[in-house]
Design an enzyme around this catalytic site. Structure first.
Site, PDB file in Angstrom:
ATOM      1  N   ASP A  15      45.009  42.100  41.457  1.00  0.00           N
ATOM      2  CA  ASP A  15      43.725  42.681  41.032  1.00  0.00           C
ATOM      3  C   ASP A  15      43.307  43.805  41.981  1.00  0.00           C
ATOM      4  O   ASP A  15      43.040  44.929  41.566  1.00  0.00           O
ATOM      5  CB  ASP A  15      42.637  41.598  41.002  1.00  0.00           C
ATOM      6  CG  ASP A  15      43.043  40.402  40.180  1.00  0.00           C
ATOM      7  OD1 ASP A  15      43.312  40.577  38.985  1.00  0.00           O
ATOM      8  OD2 ASP A  15      43.125  39.289  40.744  1.00  0.00           O
ATOM      9  N   GLU A 277      52.219  42.260  38.327  1.00  0.00           N
ATOM     10  CA  GLU A 277      52.286  43.442  37.470  1.00  0.00           C
ATOM     11  C   GLU A 277      52.385  44.749  38.227  1.00  0.00           C
ATOM     12  O   GLU A 277      53.123  45.650  37.834  1.00  0.00           O
ATOM     13  CB  GLU A 277      51.070  43.469  36.543  1.00  0.00           C
ATOM     14  CG  GLU A 277      51.217  42.436  35.456  1.00  0.00           C
ATOM     15  CD  GLU A 277      49.909  41.886  34.970  1.00  0.00           C
ATOM     16  OE1 GLU A 277      48.885  42.568  35.124  1.00  0.00           O
ATOM     17  OE2 GLU A 277      49.901  40.754  34.444  1.00  0.00           O
TER      18      GLU A 277
END
Ligand SMILES: Cc1cn([C@H]2C[C@H](O)[C@@H](COP(=O)(O)OP(=O)(O)O[C@H]3O[C@@H](C)[C@H](O)[C@@H](O)[C@H]3O)O2)c(=O)[nH]c1=O
Length: 379
Positions: A15, A277
């Site tokens: 994040d 990711e």
């Protein structure tokens, strides 16, 4: 433009990693950015100096300040709000802006372009949902519109983060620069194959280490700190091998790297084992063969997500088999999948696949350019 980017750190580093990368990229392109984050500790190693305000055009704020009227009243209004990964902007922050803007913007100030930046996936829903509006139904911002923004791998998605200077930096990282980089990080390289490891606790780790120990190609494994190092130590203990210099396998325990250095690590290696990711995208841009450990989800949704990525990439069968094995999804491999031998990984074939996909993805506009165009149209 002035941007407010909001980030709540749920778990791991993805994040804050993505939000910071977007902040830095926007700032480099001349925008001014405020990052509101509830836990900025990872920035100390990812982007040293960020919290202290030493990065031009970016200011890092504690999330709590977004609820403090005495802070908010001093700030120039932003053109864009980005909610990272579904985190919700503090109601006090929204109320303060709604007050300044007035109903329908009659105070001369427009509502911000309000974006919900989503997680990366290659699944089909991404094209369907990218750029969809979501009207705000209640509260002081009632009547404003948020938009979903989905990063992705096709022209009908929001694209991938890719800094304007990335290719120049990568090209400049030649053999001399690579040797200097290894020396600077005290990595005792003796010409072996270099493999980076950034992972959670892959069940196939023991098999990989065994394969590297027994395989014909001497390998130096560069292990990132935290969960990857702990997982390797646990696996080695179970294998009853010494922690260094085991057969054809040597290990180096890395210190935390800045995001810039993390790219350099991926450029230096012959195979990159990445997770989550953001590091996947960096491995794709590095153009070296990679294996991805997807973040495992309790409901098993990660299996579809991994398969969608492999389909999108048109991964060769040997790479698909390795990806499924690395993610403990062997059951999905089907009867005709090639048998995987961790000791003889077909890196030439994986390299060609990685190269082709990267080449295609580079034809797309990067995420920051696309996002900037998108919000300009929405204002
Ligand atoms: C190892 C290392 C990583 N990094 C950076 C690269 C990335 O920006 C970041 C790691 O983020 P990711 O690759 O996304 O992996 P992650 O596993 O840390 O984050 C994950 O957390 C889950 C909760 C999310 O749902 C996943 O989608 C994913 O984002 O850390 C460094 O800058 N230096 C380092 O030395």
């Amino acid at each position: 433009m002035q941007w407010d980017i909001f980030c709540k750190v749920i778990d791991n580093f993805g994040d804050i990693g993505v939000c910071w990368r977007l902040c830095a990229d926007l700032a480099n392109r001349g925008h001014t950015v405020r990052l509101w984050v509830d836990d900025s500790r990872a920035l100390a190693w990812m982007a040293p100096g960020a919290v202290e305000g030493r990065w031009p055009n970016v200011k890092v704020h504690d999330w709590a300040e977004a609820c403090d009227p005495t802070v908010l009243e001093k700030l120039p209004p932003a053109d864009v709000w980005i909610e990272g990964f579904g985190c919700e902007i503090a109601p006090e922050f929204i109320a303060a802006r709604a007050m300044d803007t007035g109903a329908s913007g009659q105070n001369g100030l427009k509502p911000p372009a309000w974006i919900n930046l989503e997680y990366l996936s290659a699944e089909a829903y991404v094209e369907r949902c990218h750029a969809l509006p979501s009207p705000v139904m209640q509260g002081p911002a009632q009547g404003w519109t948020k938009h979903f923004y989905y990063p992705g791998f096709t022209a009908r998605t929001g694209g991938l983060l890719h800094e304007a200077d990335y290719l120049a930096r990568q090209t400049a990282f030649d053999d001399n620069a690579c040797n200097a980089w290894l020396a600077q990080h005290s990595i005792a390289w003796q010409g072996q194959r270099l493999v980076s490891l950034f992972c959670y606790e892959p069940p196939a780790l023991t098999a990989l280490l065994q394969g590297l120990v027994q395989g014909a190609t001497p390998t130096l494994l560069l292990v990132t700190p935290g969960r990857a190092q702990r997982a390797v130590q646990t696996a080695l203990a179970q294998m009853d091998l010494p922690t260094t210099g085991a057969g054809e396998l040597a290990l180096h325990w890395l210190e935390p790297l800045t995001q810039t250095e993390f790219d350099e690590l991926l450029w230096a290696c012959d195979l990159n084992l990445v997770r989550g990711e953001d590091s996947l995208v960096r491995a794709i841009w590095a153009g070296k063969p990679w294996l991805w450990q997807i973040y495992p989800q309790d409901d098993g949704a990660h299996a579809d997500k991994l398969n969608a990525l492999l389909d999108q990439m048109q991964a060769p069968a040997s790479l698909r088999a390795a990806q499924l094995a690395w993610n403990d999804l062997n059951g999905m491999a089907g009867p005709n999948q090639p048998r995987l031998d961790w000791g003889t990984l077909p890196l030439v074939e994986w390299s060609a696949a990685a190269h082709d996909w990267r080449h295609g993805l580079l034809q797309m506009d990067d995420l920051t350019s696309q996002l900037t165009n998108f919000v300009q149209k929405k204002r």
